[in-house]
Design a protein around this motif. Structure first.
Motif, PDB file in Angstrom:
ATOM      1  N   PRO A  65       0.826  -1.208   0.000  1.00 46.75           N
ATOM      2  CA  PRO A  65       0.000   0.000   0.000  1.00 46.75           C
ATOM      3  C   PRO A  65       0.863   1.263   0.000  1.00 46.75           C
ATOM      4  O   PRO A  65       2.002   1.257   0.465  1.00 46.75           O
ATOM      5  N   ALA A  66       0.293   2.345  -0.518  1.00 48.43           N
ATOM      6  CA  ALA A  66       1.058   3.580  -0.689  1.00 48.43           C
ATOM      7  C   ALA A  66       1.620   4.087   0.636  1.00 48.43           C
ATOM      8  O   ALA A  66       2.802   4.423   0.737  1.00 48.43           O
ATOM      9  N   ALA A  84       7.981   2.570   5.055  1.00 49.07           N
ATOM     10  CA  ALA A  84       9.125   1.685   4.865  1.00 49.07           C
ATOM     11  C   ALA A  84      10.316   2.448   4.297  1.00 49.07           C
ATOM     12  O   ALA A  84      11.465   2.242   4.715  1.00 49.07           O
ATOM     13  N   ALA A  85      10.055   3.331   3.346  1.00 51.31           N
ATOM     14  CA  ALA A  85      11.139   4.134   2.766  1.00 51.31           C
ATOM     15  C   ALA A  85      11.781   5.019   3.825  1.00 51.31           C
ATOM     16  O   ALA A  85      13.006   5.195   3.852  1.00 51.31           O
ATOM     17  N   TYR A 104      13.265   1.871  -4.987  1.00 51.53           N
ATOM     18  CA  TYR A 104      12.132   2.049  -5.898  1.00 51.53           C
ATOM     19  C   TYR A 104      10.852   1.556  -5.224  1.00 51.53           C
ATOM     20  O   TYR A 104      10.884   0.862  -4.199  1.00 51.53           O
ATOM     21  N   THR A 105       9.744   1.909  -5.832  1.00 52.14           N
ATOM     22  CA  THR A 105       8.447   1.353  -5.434  1.00 52.14           C
ATOM     23  C   THR A 105       7.890   0.542  -6.605  1.00 52.14           C
ATOM     24  O   THR A 105       8.153   0.858  -7.774  1.00 52.14           O
ATOM     25  N   CYS A 130       6.661   8.707  -0.454  1.00 49.55           N
ATOM     26  CA  CYS A 130       7.420   7.896  -1.416  1.00 49.55           C
ATOM     27  C   CYS A 130       8.134   8.782  -2.425  1.00 49.55           C
ATOM     28  O   CYS A 130       9.295   8.535  -2.780  1.00 49.55           O
ATOM     29  N   ALA A 131       7.436   9.827  -2.902  1.00 44.08           N
ATOM     30  CA  ALA A 131       8.048  10.730  -3.881  1.00 44.08           C
ATOM     31  C   ALA A 131       9.266  11.427  -3.299  1.00 44.08           C
ATOM     32  O   ALA A 131      10.246  11.681  -4.012  1.00 44.08           O
ATOM     33  N   ALA A 132       9.225  11.758  -1.996  1.00 41.43           N
ATOM     34  CA  ALA A 132      10.326  12.480  -1.374  1.00 41.43           C
ATOM     35  C   ALA A 132      11.478  11.573  -0.962  1.00 41.43           C
ATOM     36  O   ALA A 132      12.612  12.044  -0.822  1.00 41.43           O
ATOM     37  N   LEU A 133      11.222  10.275  -0.780  1.00 45.22           N
ATOM     38  CA  LEU A 133      12.230   9.390  -0.203  1.00 45.22           C
ATOM     39  C   LEU A 133      12.752   8.324  -1.149  1.00 45.22           C
ATOM     40  O   LEU A 133      13.794   7.717  -0.866  1.00 45.22           O
TER      41      LEU A 133
END
Length: 470
Positions: free
Chosen positions: A48-49, A55-56, A71-72, A80-83
């Motif tokens: 999930p997002a 996790a990141a 990566y995702t 997620c976009a920032a990490l």
């Protein structure tokens, strides 16, 4: 071949069949991955997002994965976009190529020294990703509303003042501000953005105000709430007892729309008080601190420092001075000055002529694939050095990006611009080995003031010329 770790954050997630042919280890959680004695080169998070974002964050806090490619498997949230480094390519060969380029850039970072300090680790993360920026993420639980997750993760402190740290590195010219995300206001006492904007009475600053219709008697000028004029079915002024029949001739409705129940004052617009939810400080909106929330990326000085050595500021400064390189703000200021001079004396016998020349390396991606990251960076540095040998002492240069250079050439005519371009084309022919592809350059020029547009400033001029380079 890169060692790939696939972290499944829910039981149904499995690596796609395309990953079956490479060294891909599967884990069910980030703690399980961190228990491994040997760190993986590349990590793919699946789930999930919000789970991928958490996790990141955990991986970036761990020293073994602060710089790693993460990566995702599918689109994630803002964290997620920032990490992370985005969605994983479907082709495992693309992952291997990305890791090879990442590894080559790591070898030339800070003269091969591993990053130890916080600023070195953040700059290294940006250096390993030439197009990456530090992204802000909105978090309403935070007093500042916006956070920079990557900086906080590398600092291993969620309360770290990332705003102040980024501004400091910007003042040191290691980072440059990018696109604007938001503009927020903060309490002048505690810098919190959790603020309450309250309408209050302008007379007593009381909270108990209400919209209330009122009437204005033309006979005596008395203004009072409408119900005070009502006597049965008639309108009678409570002050002079005149009967009010016709609106516009006997009375009207004034602009006053509000009444304070504490002091009975009438007013058109309420005043606004700002009250901080965190420290209970009360102030006017004009007293609030205004802060711009922006992306941050490596400046040209930061890129040179990452290559020449982060601990030797004197070396970086002398290298910039020797190469006649300028920062973006200084270059734009100088260009604006030259444009103003050219416009002021246009058409006179003493017309001051200046020119702008832009050049772009068109085959950067091909060189990266053929010569590798280290060799390509060396070729770019040699290009700048050779360029400084060709231009005059009065000329100045700015690196707009890794593959774009801008030259400001005072007193250079169109003919001089063409001759300089020819000399540059001849100079770059010696910058590659026989087995390497030659540097492919594209040029664009502009002569001042003949080729500048009305009301065009330096940023608009470079943006227009950059369109011809791409």
């Amino acid at each position: 071949m890169a060692r790939l770790a696939w972290v499944s954050l829910h039981h149904q997630a499995r690596p796609p069949e395309a990953m079956a042919g490479i060294d891909c280890l599967r884990f069910s959680s980030v703690p399980q991955l961190l228990e491994q004695s040997t760190a993986s080169d590349v990590v793919v998070l699946d789930g999930p997002a919000d789970a991928m974002g958490k996790a990141a964050l955990g991986l970036r806090r761990h020293t073994a994965y602060q710089q790693a490619l993460i990566y995702t498997a599918q689109p994630g949230d803002d964290w997620c976009a920032a990490l992370t480094d985005g969605i994983a390519p479907n082709d495992p060969n693309q992952i291997s190529v990305a890791w090879s380029q990442w590894n080559e850039r790591l070898q030339v970072f800070n003269r091969g020294l591993p990053p130890q300090r916080l600023d070195h680790r953040v700059l290294c993360w940006l250096w390993l990703r030439p197009t990456a920026t530090l992204l802000p993420v909105r978090d309403c639980r935070s007093a500042g509303i916006y956070r920079y997750p990557l900086v906080e993760a590398i600092a291993a402190d969620s309360s770290f003042n990332s705003f102040g740290w980024l501004q400091q590195k910007r003042q040191e010219n290691l980072l440059e501000a990018g696109s604007l995300t938001d503009r927020i206001r903060q309490c002048s006492q505690c810098q919190s953005s959790r603020l309450n904007y309250v309408d209050v009475c302008p007379e007593c600053h009381g909270l108990d105000i209400a919209r209330q219709p009122s009437l204005h008697c033309f006979v005596c000028g008395h203004v009072a709430p409408q119900q005070e004029f009502l006597k049965g079915e008639l309108l009678i002024c409570p002050n002079c007892l005149s009967r009010l029949r016709h609106i516009g001739s006997d009375y009207d409705r004034p602009m006053e729309n509000y009444r304070c129940r504490d002091c009975s004052a009438f007013f058109i617009d309420a005043e606004v008080d700002v009250r901080c939810f965190d420290c209970d400080h009360n102030e006017q909106p004009d007293d609030l601190r205004v802060r711009e929330v922006r992306h941050f990326g490596l400046s040209e000085t930061g890129r040179l420092a990452c290559h020449q050595g982060l601990d030797d500021n004197a070396l970086t400064a002398s290298s910039f001075q020797r190469q006649k390189l300028m920062g973006e703000s200084d270059f734009l200021e100088a260009l604006n000055w030259q444009m103003a001079i050219a416009r002021r004396y246009s058409g006179s016998a003493s017309t001051t002529i200046a020119s702008v020349l832009g050049l772009k390396l068109m085959n950067l991606e091909a060189l990266l694939g053929q010569a590798g990251e280290g060799r390509t960076i060396a070729m770019l540095d040699n290009l700048v050095e050779r360029l400084m040998q060709v231009i005059r002492d009065t000329d100045r240069c700015m690196r707009g990006s890794e593959d774009v250079l801008w030259l400001l050439l005072p007193q250079a005519s169109a003919g001089g611009l063409q001759r300089l371009q020819q000399r540059l084309e001849e100079a770059v022919m010696t910058l590659h080995d026989r087995n390497e592809s030659p540097l492919e350059l594209r040029f664009v020029g502009c002569v001042l003031p003949d080729q500048i547009q009305t009301d065009e400033d330096a940023p608009l001029l470079l943006a227009r010329l950059n369109g011809d380079l791409n």
